[in-house]
Design a protein around this motif. Structure first.
Motif, PDB file in Angstrom:
ATOM      1  N   LYS A   1       1.145  -0.665   0.038  1.00  0.00           N
ATOM      2  CA  LYS A   1      -0.230   0.154   0.056  1.00  0.00           C
ATOM      3  C   LYS A   1       0.619   1.156  -0.083  1.00  0.00           C
ATOM      4  O   LYS A   1       0.613   2.111  -0.557  1.00  0.00           O
ATOM      5  CB  LYS A   1      -1.129   0.007   0.988  1.00  0.00           C
ATOM      6  CG  LYS A   1      -1.790   1.132   1.136  1.00  0.00           C
ATOM      7  CD  LYS A   1      -2.962   1.063  -0.158  1.00  0.00           C
ATOM      8  CE  LYS A   1      -3.752   2.243   1.181  1.00  0.00           C
ATOM      9  NZ  LYS A   1      -4.989   1.840   0.554  1.00  0.00           N
TER      10      LYS A   1
ATOM     11  N   GLU B   1       1.021   4.004  -2.400  1.00  0.00           N
ATOM     12  CA  GLU B   1       0.676   5.590  -2.227  1.00  0.00           C
ATOM     13  C   GLU B   1       1.485   6.503  -2.722  1.00  0.00           C
ATOM     14  O   GLU B   1       1.832   8.102  -3.333  1.00  0.00           O
ATOM     15  CB  GLU B   1       0.728   5.448  -0.775  1.00  0.00           C
ATOM     16  CG  GLU B   1      -0.582   5.333  -0.178  1.00  0.00           C
ATOM     17  CD  GLU B   1      -1.722   5.771  -0.584  1.00  0.00           C
ATOM     18  OE1 GLU B   1      -1.938   7.188  -0.206  1.00  0.00           O
ATOM     19  OE2 GLU B   1      -2.989   5.542   0.204  1.00  0.00           O
TER      20      GLU B   1
ATOM     21  N   SER C   1       0.768   6.636   5.581  1.00  0.00           N
ATOM     22  CA  SER C   1       0.329   5.363   5.160  1.00  0.00           C
ATOM     23  C   SER C   1       0.065   4.294   5.961  1.00  0.00           C
ATOM     24  O   SER C   1       1.094   3.897   6.873  1.00  0.00           O
ATOM     25  CB  SER C   1       0.751   5.045   4.165  1.00  0.00           C
ATOM     26  OG  SER C   1       0.353   3.627   2.838  1.00  0.00           O
TER      27      SER C   1
END
Ligand code: NAD
Ligand code: ZN
Length: 352
Positions: A163, A167, A298
């Motif tokens: 992720k 990001e 994140s």
């Protein structure tokens, strides 16, 4: 024949802030209507589990607490409203144990931002036990052919770095500086970055971690314990001497969170993921503006990020080293982790 579920089980229980975890027998929990009970076979040990035991974060902690949030095992019971997963399925319990599924964040696939979230091994008991509970909507269904020991660290570390890389906005061919590359998240970040077509610049300390990072595909390793000028070293290792396109901050100390804007390239992004206690991300306003630097946080991933991260692993693209130890050894692993002595991840084997 449904599996036999005992009344009692072995678990590592934190009874007071600061620990240590106590290895003892506790009752086996019963799943609620929207929950499943997973017989945990393996569980990774994340630095977050150590932050939890030490009470490092401004977030109320369940006490006594069974930690752990990288649990892989087999579903042995489910509530009548638990959908999409069956007894006998292989399943993973993640940091995000449950969320309301109806707030604006849940509706827009930002479940980690849900105000009603439940966190495995933090606000609800986690996976350092033989039988753990997860909300059916949030447990990861794992393909049968995936080994449960190697997949365990994917359930937090893998999802989180995958992720974080998304990001960062870094594109194939660009360079990502991974700070804390020798740890659990860092070792997986290097593999995901490579699989996503990114070039890896690894930063961590010590020869064991250097050797591991070079094996995992880092083009450059910078030892933060030895370098005289980390900013110059990072720039020298990036195309045109311009700095890294993206910086993934996974370290458990504050300094890199203050340094990254000096070696990220103009238009680059800095993604804060590591969460050292009482630390601040600090950047000079002038450079942030004139270099147009993007600084962001994140936090784990949503359910689909989980599916994708497991899928990268299932397709054989992710190989990060891990050591297996019995559940009983958790206190020793926490000591090694505190000293920064673990290259890669420890995975606990749960007695059956
Ligand atoms: P780890 O202990 O396995 O690894 C941390 C690494 O940081 C170690 O290898 C250590 O040597 C390195 N390090 C320390 N100081 C450094 C410095 N100045 N420069 C470069 N490297 C340095 O920990 P982990 O399990 O990989 O977790 C890392 C952090 O990420 C923890 O704070 C954890 O709580 C956090 N985390 C965040 C999320 C999220 O969603 N944002 C998810 C999981 C974990
Ligand atoms: Zn974690």
């Amino acid at each position: 024949m449904p599996p036999t579920i005992p009344d009692k089980q072995w678990a590592q229980v934190i009874e007071k802030k600061g620990g240590p975890p106590v290895y003892k027998q506790i009752p086996v929990p019963k799943p609620g209507p929207d929950e499943v009970l997973v017989n945990i076979k393996y569980t990774g040990v994340c630095h977050t589990d150590l932050h939890a035991m030490n009470g490092d974060w401004p977030l109320p902690l369940k006490m006594p607490l069974v930690g752990g949030h990288e649990g892989a095992g087999v579903v042995v019971a489910k509530g009548e409203l638990a959908k999409g997963i069956e007894v006998g399925d292989h399943a993973g319990i993640k940091w995000l144990n449950g969320s309301c599924l109806s707030c604006e964040f849940c509706k827009t696939a930002d479940e980690p931002l849900c105000a009603e979230q439940q966190l495995s091994g933090y606000t609800v008991d986690g996976t350092f036990q033989q039988y753990a509970i997860g909300k059916a909507a949030h447990v990861s269904k794992l393909p049968e052919e995936v080994p449960l020991d190697a997949v365990a660290p994917i359930l937090c570390a893998g999802i989180t770095v995958y992720k974080g890389l998304k990001e960062s906005g870094a594109r194939p061919g660009q360079t990502v500086a991974i700070v804390g590359a020798g740890g659990g998240l860092g070792s997986l970040a290097q593999q995901y970055a490579k699989a996503m077509g990114l070039r890896v610049l690894a930063i961590d300390g010590g020869d064991e971690k250097r050797a591991m990072c070079e094996k995992l595909g880092a083009e450059t390793f910078i030892d933060f314990t030895k370098t005289k000028d980390i900013v110059a070293d990072v720039k020298a290792a990036t195309p045109g001497g311009l700095g890294a396109h993206a910086v993934l901050l996974l370290a458990v100390s504050e300094k890199p969170f203050q340094q990254a804007c000096d070696y990220v390239r103009s238009r680059g992004s800095i993604v804060a993921i590591g969460m050292p206690a009482n630390a601040f991300v600090k950047a000079p306003v002038f450079e942030t503006v004139v270099k147009m630097i993007n600084i962001k946080g994140s936090y784990v991933g949503n359910r689909q990020d989980g599916v994708e991260a497991v899928d990268f692993f299932a397709r054989g693209l992710i190989h990060a080293p891990f050591k297996v130890a019995p559940l009983e050894d958790l206190p020793k692993i926490f000591e090694l982790m505190q000293q920064g002595k673990i290259a890669g991840r420890y995975v606990l084997e749960i007695p059956q």
